[in-house]
Design a protein around this motif. Structure first.
Motif, PDB file in Angstrom:
ATOM      1  N   SER A 138     -22.985   2.051   4.757  1.00  0.00           N
ATOM      2  CA  SER A 138     -22.042   2.243   5.864  1.00  0.00           C
ATOM      3  C   SER A 138     -20.648   1.834   5.393  1.00  0.00           C
ATOM      4  O   SER A 138     -20.502   1.216   4.327  1.00  0.00           O
ATOM      5  CB  SER A 138     -22.450   1.368   7.044  1.00  0.00           C
ATOM      6  N   GLY A 139     -19.631   2.155   6.187  1.00  0.00           N
ATOM      7  CA  GLY A 139     -18.264   1.797   5.832  1.00  0.00           C
ATOM      8  C   GLY A 139     -18.097   0.298   5.611  1.00  0.00           C
ATOM      9  O   GLY A 139     -17.494  -0.135   4.630  1.00  0.00           O
ATOM     10  N   GLU A 162      -4.720  -1.871   4.280  1.00  0.00           N
ATOM     11  CA  GLU A 162      -5.400  -1.174   5.383  1.00  0.00           C
ATOM     12  C   GLU A 162      -6.922  -1.228   5.202  1.00  0.00           C
ATOM     13  O   GLU A 162      -7.622  -0.266   5.507  1.00  0.00           O
ATOM     14  CB  GLU A 162      -4.930   0.293   5.467  1.00  0.00           C
ATOM     15  N   ALA A 163      -7.416  -2.381   4.755  1.00  0.00           N
ATOM     16  CA  ALA A 163      -8.832  -2.495   4.391  1.00  0.00           C
ATOM     17  C   ALA A 163      -9.779  -2.329   5.568  1.00  0.00           C
ATOM     18  O   ALA A 163     -10.946  -1.994   5.387  1.00  0.00           O
ATOM     19  CB  ALA A 163      -9.084  -3.841   3.714  1.00  0.00           C
ATOM     20  N   THR A 164      -9.298  -2.567   6.783  1.00  0.00           N
ATOM     21  CA  THR A 164     -10.200  -2.449   7.930  1.00  0.00           C
ATOM     22  C   THR A 164      -9.857  -1.236   8.801  1.00  0.00           C
ATOM     23  O   THR A 164     -10.459  -1.024   9.843  1.00  0.00           O
ATOM     24  CB  THR A 164     -10.128  -3.714   8.819  1.00  0.00           C
ATOM     25  N   ALA A 172     -14.738  -4.026  11.759  1.00  0.00           N
ATOM     26  CA  ALA A 172     -13.482  -4.556  11.215  1.00  0.00           C
ATOM     27  C   ALA A 172     -13.437  -6.075  11.413  1.00  0.00           C
ATOM     28  O   ALA A 172     -13.052  -6.826  10.518  1.00  0.00           O
ATOM     29  CB  ALA A 172     -12.289  -3.900  11.902  1.00  0.00           C
ATOM     30  N   GLU A 173     -13.889  -6.526  12.577  1.00  0.00           N
ATOM     31  CA  GLU A 173     -13.918  -7.972  12.858  1.00  0.00           C
ATOM     32  C   GLU A 173     -14.841  -8.708  11.898  1.00  0.00           C
ATOM     33  O   GLU A 173     -14.496  -9.776  11.412  1.00  0.00           O
ATOM     34  CB  GLU A 173     -14.419  -8.220  14.283  1.00  0.00           C
ATOM     35  N   ILE A 199      -5.612  -7.497  14.687  1.00  0.00           N
ATOM     36  CA  ILE A 199      -6.178  -8.172  13.513  1.00  0.00           C
ATOM     37  C   ILE A 199      -5.200  -9.219  12.966  1.00  0.00           C
ATOM     38  O   ILE A 199      -5.581 -10.362  12.729  1.00  0.00           O
ATOM     39  CB  ILE A 199      -6.530  -7.119  12.426  1.00  0.00           C
ATOM     40  N   VAL A 200      -3.953  -8.847  12.790  1.00  0.00           N
ATOM     41  CA  VAL A 200      -2.992  -9.840  12.267  1.00  0.00           C
ATOM     42  C   VAL A 200      -2.829 -11.001  13.237  1.00  0.00           C
ATOM     43  O   VAL A 200      -2.724 -12.154  12.831  1.00  0.00           O
ATOM     44  CB  VAL A 200      -1.586  -9.278  11.968  1.00  0.00           C
ATOM     45  N   LYS A 201      -2.840 -10.670  14.520  1.00  0.00           N
ATOM     46  CA  LYS A 201      -2.668 -11.700  15.545  1.00  0.00           C
ATOM     47  C   LYS A 201      -3.740 -12.779  15.400  1.00  0.00           C
ATOM     48  O   LYS A 201      -3.467 -13.960  15.443  1.00  0.00           O
ATOM     49  CB  LYS A 201      -2.792 -11.021  16.912  1.00  0.00           C
ATOM     50  N   THR A 202      -4.975 -12.352  15.234  1.00  0.00           N
ATOM     51  CA  THR A 202      -6.086 -13.293  15.201  1.00  0.00           C
ATOM     52  C   THR A 202      -6.274 -13.972  13.847  1.00  0.00           C
ATOM     53  O   THR A 202      -6.629 -15.139  13.798  1.00  0.00           O
ATOM     54  CB  THR A 202      -7.397 -12.565  15.568  1.00  0.00           C
TER      55      THR A 202
END
Ligand code: ADP
Ligand code: MG
Length: 325
Positions: A138-139, A162-164, A172-173, A199-202
């Motif tokens: 899977s991805g 842009e890995a996720t 992604a998480e 994503i950056v936020k967390t």
């Protein structure tokens, strides 16, 4: 430590990077955001020596990248791992051989390779996929293989372009959780290029925003998103902003985890006898911890007593004209 000083890069007549300055400390997770075409990938490629910058300086642990040539540069690049949106795995090799590839290039012995690859498979939690081929994964699993391969040479820095971005949000998480775990365990510096602001936020401690080749805004995650700059608002698009009622006042109340246990709103209503309505309430997970906030609307005549009550209770608050959704 990565020190970037006045770095410029042009392709023909197009100036893509315009005097970039950044200072990245070891072991932290940084976010690099910006519109498509703003120069994020070019900057990453300058950091890992794939692209030669025209002017300025990039030093990693005091070594100037542009001063390195051929063999020296290749050796130096062992310090920097990189992963991409499209995984860049070799389809004719299985998982084991994909991960072993960098070590084979550097002529490591069979035993050492075997030990390391098995360690890495455990670290990215896919030991059972050792003999699978990329097309059977899977991805999320492919990205785990790419992460293991990027870590094969024990780099000090991991660049993620842009890995996720190609993954479902929940996958992604899990990839971000893994990268965070690796960052903590190995003390590796991570630079995350992404357009996924959640994503950056967390996950990022500090964020840089690139706009037309310049660092247009920067800040620690919580501060960066709580008081969004014009550039960040711009990037989010205006549809993310709603005007608040114009009569009366709108207060943003910011609570840390401890303060949420104190039945704050009930006490505020009882003790101030002030009327207010809740416009919005939400929780944000920042790298620095969880924060709860509420936007309340109060009539002009209640503003004074409610705001001074909040200040006495040591609750953070500020006035808002608009709110990001
Ligand atoms: P981002 O990653 O932020 O989307 P890039 O760094 O990929 O942006 O690209 C920034 C600009 O530089 C774009 O306009 C792109 O077309 C241009 N560019 C990037 N690499 C090259 C190259 N090798 N040759 C010519 N133009 C390039
Ligand atoms: Mg890019």
């Amino acid at each position: 430590m990565i020190e970037i000083n006045k770095v410029c890069k042009s392709f023909h007549k197009l100036q893509v990077l315009k005097e970039i300055n950044m200072k990245l400390e070891d072991g932290k997770i940084y976010g690099l955001i910006g519109q498509s075409g703003s120069g994020k990938s070019t900057l990453l490629r300058c950091i890992n020596g794939l692209t030669v910058y025209d002017k300025g300086s990039i030093k990693i642990d005091n070594v100037e990248i542009s001063s390195l040539k051929n063999a020296e540069l290749r050796k130096f690049r062992q310090n920097i791992g990189m992963i991409f949106q499209n995984y860049s795995l070799l389809s004719r090799l299985n998982v084991y051989d994909n991960i072993a590839l960098p070590m084979r290039c550097w002529k490591y012995g069979r035993e050492e390779i075997d030990k390391r690859v098995n360690e890495l498979l455990d670290m990215v939690q896919i030991p059972d996929k050792k003999n699978a081929f990329p097309k059977e994964l899977s991805g999320g699993q492919k990205q785990r293989v790419a992460i293991a391969r990027a870590l094969a040479m024990n780099p000090k820095v991991l660049l993620c372009d842009e890995a996720t971005s190609a993954l479902d949000p929940n996958i992604a998480e899990t990839i971000m959780e893994l990268l965070t775990e690796i960052n903590k365990k190995l003390g590796i510096t991570v630079i995350l290029v992404t357009h996924q602001l959640s994503i950056v936020k967390t996950y990022c401690e500090k964020i840089y925003l690139l706009e037309e080749g310049k660092i247009a805004a920067e800040g620690e995650s919580e501060e960066f998103f709580e008081n969004p700059s014009r550039e960040l608002r711009n990037l989010m698009g205006m549809q993310g902003i709603t005007a608040l009622p114009e009569n009366g006042r709108n207060l943003r109340i910011i609570l840390n985890e401890k303060q949420t246990d104190e039945r704050l709103l009930a006490r505020m209503a009882l003790e101030t006898k002030g009327a207010f309505s809740i416009v919005k309430a939400d929780a944000e997970q920042y790298h620095s911890g969880r924060v709860f906030y509420m936007i309340i609307h109060v009539e002009e005549e209640c503003f004074e007593k409610i705001s001074s009550w909040l200040t006495e209770e040591r609750v953070r608050w500020n006035l808002e004209k608009e709110v990001l959704l």
